[in-house]
Design a protein around this motif. Structure first.
Motif, short mmCIF file in Angstrom:
data_model
loop_
_atom_site.label_atom_id
_atom_site.label_comp_id
_atom_site.label_asym_id
_atom_site.label_seq_id
_atom_site.Cartn_x
_atom_site.Cartn_y
_atom_site.Cartn_z
N ALA A 110 -55.73 11.96 61.00
CA ALA A 110 -55.24 12.04 62.38
C ALA A 110 -53.91 11.29 62.53
O ALA A 110 -52.98 11.78 63.17
N LEU A 111 -53.82 10.10 61.91
CA LEU A 111 -52.61 9.30 62.05
C LEU A 111 -51.42 9.94 61.32
O LEU A 111 -50.31 9.99 61.85
N GLY A 112 -51.67 10.43 60.10
CA GLY A 112 -50.59 11.07 59.33
C GLY A 112 -50.08 12.32 60.04
O GLY A 112 -48.88 12.53 60.20
N LEU A 113 -51.03 13.13 60.48
CA LEU A 113 -50.69 14.38 61.16
C LEU A 113 -50.00 14.10 62.50
O LEU A 113 -49.00 14.73 62.84
N GLY A 114 -50.55 13.13 63.24
CA GLY A 114 -49.96 12.78 64.54
C GLY A 114 -48.52 12.32 64.40
O GLY A 114 -47.66 12.69 65.19
N GLY A 115 -48.26 11.52 63.36
CA GLY A 115 -46.89 11.03 63.13
C GLY A 115 -45.95 12.18 62.81
O GLY A 115 -44.88 12.31 63.42
N ALA A 116 -46.36 13.05 61.86
CA ALA A 116 -45.50 14.16 61.47
C ALA A 116 -45.22 15.08 62.67
O ALA A 116 -44.10 15.55 62.87
N LEU A 117 -46.25 15.30 63.47
CA LEU A 117 -46.12 16.18 64.64
C LEU A 117 -45.17 15.57 65.68
O LEU A 117 -44.28 16.25 66.20
N MET A 118 -45.36 14.28 65.94
CA MET A 118 -44.51 13.60 66.92
C MET A 118 -43.05 13.63 66.50
O MET A 118 -42.15 13.85 67.31
N GLN A 119 -42.81 13.41 65.18
CA GLN A 119 -41.44 13.44 64.68
C GLN A 119 -40.84 14.83 64.82
O GLN A 119 -39.66 14.98 65.12
N GLY A 120 -41.66 15.85 64.63
CA GLY A 120 -41.19 17.21 64.81
C GLY A 120 -40.85 17.50 66.26
O GLY A 120 -39.83 18.10 66.57
N VAL A 121 -41.71 17.03 67.17
CA VAL A 121 -41.51 17.30 68.59
C VAL A 121 -40.24 16.62 69.10
O VAL A 121 -39.48 17.20 69.87
N PHE A 122 -40.01 15.38 68.68
CA PHE A 122 -38.83 14.66 69.14
C PHE A 122 -37.63 14.90 68.24
O PHE A 122 -36.55 14.37 68.50
N ALA A 123 -37.81 15.68 67.16
CA ALA A 123 -36.76 15.91 66.16
C ALA A 123 -36.16 14.57 65.74
O ALA A 123 -34.95 14.39 65.70
N ASN A 124 -37.04 13.62 65.44
CA ASN A 124 -36.60 12.25 65.19
C ASN A 124 -37.56 11.60 64.20
O ASN A 124 -38.75 11.49 64.47
N PRO A 125 -37.04 11.15 63.03
CA PRO A 125 -37.93 10.60 62.01
C PRO A 125 -38.57 9.28 62.39
O PRO A 125 -39.44 8.78 61.68
N LEU A 126 -38.13 8.67 63.49
CA LEU A 126 -38.67 7.37 63.89
C LEU A 126 -39.78 7.49 64.92
O LEU A 126 -40.37 6.49 65.31
N ALA A 127 -40.04 8.70 65.39
CA ALA A 127 -41.04 8.86 66.44
C ALA A 127 -42.43 8.76 65.82
O ALA A 127 -42.97 9.72 65.29
N GLU A 128 -43.01 7.57 65.89
CA GLU A 128 -44.37 7.39 65.40
C GLU A 128 -45.19 7.00 66.61
O GLU A 128 -44.74 6.19 67.44
N PRO A 129 -46.40 7.55 66.77
CA PRO A 129 -47.17 7.28 67.98
C PRO A 129 -47.29 5.78 68.29
O PRO A 129 -47.27 5.39 69.46
N ARG A 188 -41.31 13.82 53.16
CA ARG A 188 -40.07 14.56 53.42
C ARG A 188 -39.09 14.38 52.26
O ARG A 188 -38.39 15.31 51.88
N LEU A 189 -39.03 13.15 51.72
CA LEU A 189 -38.13 12.88 50.59
C LEU A 189 -38.53 13.73 49.38
O LEU A 189 -37.70 14.11 48.57
N PHE A 190 -39.81 14.03 49.30
CA PHE A 190 -40.38 14.65 48.11
C PHE A 190 -40.43 16.16 48.21
O PHE A 190 -40.07 16.87 47.29
N THR A 191 -40.92 16.66 49.34
CA THR A 191 -41.18 18.10 49.44
C THR A 191 -40.40 18.76 50.56
O THR A 191 -40.62 19.92 50.87
N GLY A 192 -39.48 18.01 51.20
CA GLY A 192 -38.65 18.62 52.24
C GLY A 192 -39.30 18.56 53.61
O GLY A 192 -40.46 18.19 53.73
N PRO A 193 -38.51 18.90 54.64
CA PRO A 193 -38.97 18.68 56.02
C PRO A 193 -39.77 19.82 56.65
O PRO A 193 -40.20 19.70 57.79
N SER A 194 -39.98 20.93 55.93
CA SER A 194 -40.64 22.07 56.55
C SER A 194 -42.07 21.71 56.98
O SER A 194 -42.88 21.24 56.18
N HIS A 195 -42.38 21.94 58.26
CA HIS A 195 -43.67 21.50 58.78
C HIS A 195 -44.85 22.28 58.22
O HIS A 195 -45.97 21.83 58.29
#
Lengths: 261, 364
Positions: free
Chosen positions: B99-118, B298-305
């Motif tokens: 839940a935490l990993g997914l929530g973080g990735a999702l939030m960063q996608g929504v805000f288009a910002n790598p720092l957006a962590e819940p 993202r560093l490893f496999t790219g940013p595609s959600h």
């Protein structure tokens, strides 16, 4: 033939200050229409209105015969593509991935099956094959803009809107991009572009729209609009126009009277 | 002249295969397999560690005994330890990590910002306000869903508030988001402090330990309530993956490319609030998982959600399983709060990420 995009009585204001005074715009298939005008004339605002990014205060916009707002996001995305001035991409997607974004509206349609082939063709057409694997965040402004243009091409729409598409490009890529834009019109699409380079506008446009302070001052064939007296008055500086003796096209350049100083 | 240039750029001389254009596909699968293998290994190791150690073989046998309902007299004690203490804790950890990993990735996608962590932007503490209120009022015992529901309600309210406060700030978006998070965290912290102040001694202790983040006292009923929220939310999130990529272009370009941006945003925000509150409700504040995991991936496999979201779910589970193993075994006979470890790693990662992001945007 009916216009692909038709706006009537369109007006828009920001905080009570009119930015676009009521005006009509028609875009026909097969035509590259270039919008020119000084800074703050409302060119980008007009394009945003036509694209549906901002709601007009009054007036109607019809895309392919139906009110613009009646199309769903994906439907509209299959009919018209828009290249914004901002080509920033937030994460490190590759150029090919960004170009693939242009295929999004075609997902779950028969045309969506051919994505890879179309992406390859677009990369070849825009000369981006060599950069296909590069991360967009490491590209120069001009390269990013070329990527954004390629993304718009991949969308394969009947209406194409370009807001200063070549502003950051070098002269070679600016010319090839505008050449592709004109070819898109020749293929039967309706293309509208905002350009600052008046000479390029005169060279590539089928029709010019000259905007000043939110009003259309003149529109029509290049020879009718690209006149020295008219352009000089609107831009507030002397602009010369002449006919190129080689190809007979209208040339435009500012009068640079260094000797007088 | 331009005609000639055109024919130049059009020459389809080198038409690389699709494989070369999208080279990351192989890496995505390899990473997925590697993460799954590591997750399995750490799970078995973790289940065998503790005051009553067991070898991997014994753990697997114990697992088999429980599934088939078999077992012998001498294996009964280990089987009971595994099935009543360690397995529920392990599974709860995996669910919360997911839940935490997914929530973080999702939030960063929504805000288009790598720092957006819940946690960073205040959603975690927002959900904590709801959870703490339930603890302090002592109404949580009526139903196992009251605590998650309260966490969800306040978490969702805070998510919408942050989105509304930080929206449309353009070039200063990164700073706005981080500063909004500071403000939201401060207010939520004040509310929680007040609740601790007015609470009686036992619920005060509960709140304080809960705030440190721990999987201690996990039960199968906690696993069930968490799974009921996390699994459907995670599956729904995976459906949004393709469209989420386009938000990286900015709202206007995304909507011109056929994405219904407001609807995507609202759906994503509800999903983030669900995932965060489900995690917070049973394990308290475990910070930075949603920041570290998607960033590394993202560093490893790219940013595609499409790949980032499922891999972040796996990676979050793995990170939490490792952190829980360390927190249980680092000091013998002491069960340290797991949030301490994720914050120890996450804090510096966040700082480095903030610096590089701001540098890239020319703010620093």
């Amino acid at each position: 033939m009916n216009p692909l995009l038709q706006a009537e009585n369109l007006s828009y204001s920001i905080k009570g200050k009119p930015v676009i005074h009521p005006l009509d715009v028609r875009l026909r298939a097969g035509e590259l229409c270039v919008v020119i005008g000084p800074n703050g004339a409302g060119k980008s605002t007009l394009l945003s209105l036509l694209a549906g990014s901002v709601r007009p205060d009054a007036g109607s916009i019809e895309l392919a015969g139906k009110p613009l707002r009646s199309w769903g996001a994906a439907q509209a995305g299959r009919l018209r593509s828009v290249m914004d001035q901002d080509s920033h991409v937030a994460f490190g997607f590759s150029v090919a991935e960004v170009v693939r974004f242009g295929r999004t509206p075609w997902r779950h349609t028969p045309q969506g099956a051919d994505d890879e082939h179309i992406i390859n063709a677009v990369l070849a057409r825009t000369g981006l094959h060599g950069l296909a694997g590069r991360t967009v965040t490491t590209l120069s402004g001009g390269e990013r803009q070329r990527t954004a243009f390629a993304r718009v091409l991949a969308q394969q729409t009947r209406v194409v809107m370009l807001d200063e598409p070549v502003a950051a490009m070098d002269i070679k890529h600016a010319e090839s991009t505008l050449g592709i834009a004109r070819d898109l019109a020749r293929e039967g699409r309706a293309v509208v572009a905002v350009l600052h380079d008046l000479d390029a506008a005169a060279a590539y446009a089928d029709r010019l729209i000259l905007l000043d302070a939110g009003r259309i001052v003149a529109q029509g064939a290049v020879a009718e609009v690209a006149r020295s007296a008219l352009l000089s008055e609107v831009y507030g500086t002397r602009i010369d126009t002449w006919i190129d003796p080689v190809d007979g096209r209208v040339r435009v350049a500012p009068a640079r009277n260094f000797a007088r100083r | 002249m331009s005609q000639q240039t055109l024919s130049d750029v059009r020459t389809p001389s080198a038409s690389p295969s699709a494989h070369r254009i999208f080279p990351r596909r192989g890496r995505v699968w390899a990473t997925g397999v590697a993460l799954s293998a590591a997750l399995l290994a750490v799970s078995v190791l973790s289940a065998g560690s503790g005051q009553f150690p067991a070898s991997p073989g014994e753990v697997l046998t114990g697992f088999w005994h429980g599934v088939t309902g078999t077992g012998t007299q001498e294996s009964a004690l280990l089987d009971a330890t595994l099935w009543t203490v360690r397995f529920p804790r392990l599974v709860l950890g995996l669910l919360i990590g997911c839940a935490l990993g997914l929530g973080g990735a999702l939030m960063q996608g929504v805000f288009a910002n790598p720092l957006a962590e819940p946690g960073v932007i205040g959603i975690g503490s927002g959900a904590a306000v709801g959870a703490c209120t339930v603890i302090v009022l002592g109404v949580g015992s009526a139903s196992p869903f009251i605590l998650p529901a309260a966490a969800f309600a306040s978490g969702l309210a805070v998510t919408l508030l942050v989105y509304w406060l930080a929206r449309g700030s353009g070039a200063s978006a990164v700073l706005t988001l981080v500063l909004t998070g500071i403000a939201v965290n401060a207010v939520a912290g004040a509310v929680i402090s007040f609740l601790v102040f007015v609470a009686d001694t036992s619920s005060r202790e509960q709140v304080i330990f809960w705030q440190m983040g721990s999987l201690n006292g996990a039960s199968w009923s906690a696993v069930a309530t968490t799974a009921l929220i996390v699994v459907p939310a995670a599956l729904a999130v995976l459906l949004l993956a393709g469209r989420l990529d386009l938000l990286a272009l900015g709202d206007s370009a995304a909507s011109h490319s056929g994405v219904n941006v407001p609807r995507l945003r609202v759906l994503s925000i509800i999903a983030v609030a669900l995932l965060t509150s489900a995690a917070v409700a049973h394990a308290g504040m475990i910070g930075f998982v949603g920041l570290i995991v998607p960033h590394a991936l993202r560093l490893f496999t790219g940013p595609s959600h499409r790949s980032l979201l499922p891999l972040s779910a796996l990676g979050g589970s793995l990170l939490l399983a490792v952190a829980d193993l360390v927190s249980r075994t680092a000091i013998p006979y002491a069960d340290l709060p797991i949030g301490i470890f994720t914050a120890l790693v996450g804090g510096p990662v966040f700082f480095i990420l903030l610096r590089t992001t701001l540098k890239k945007q020319g703010v620093l």
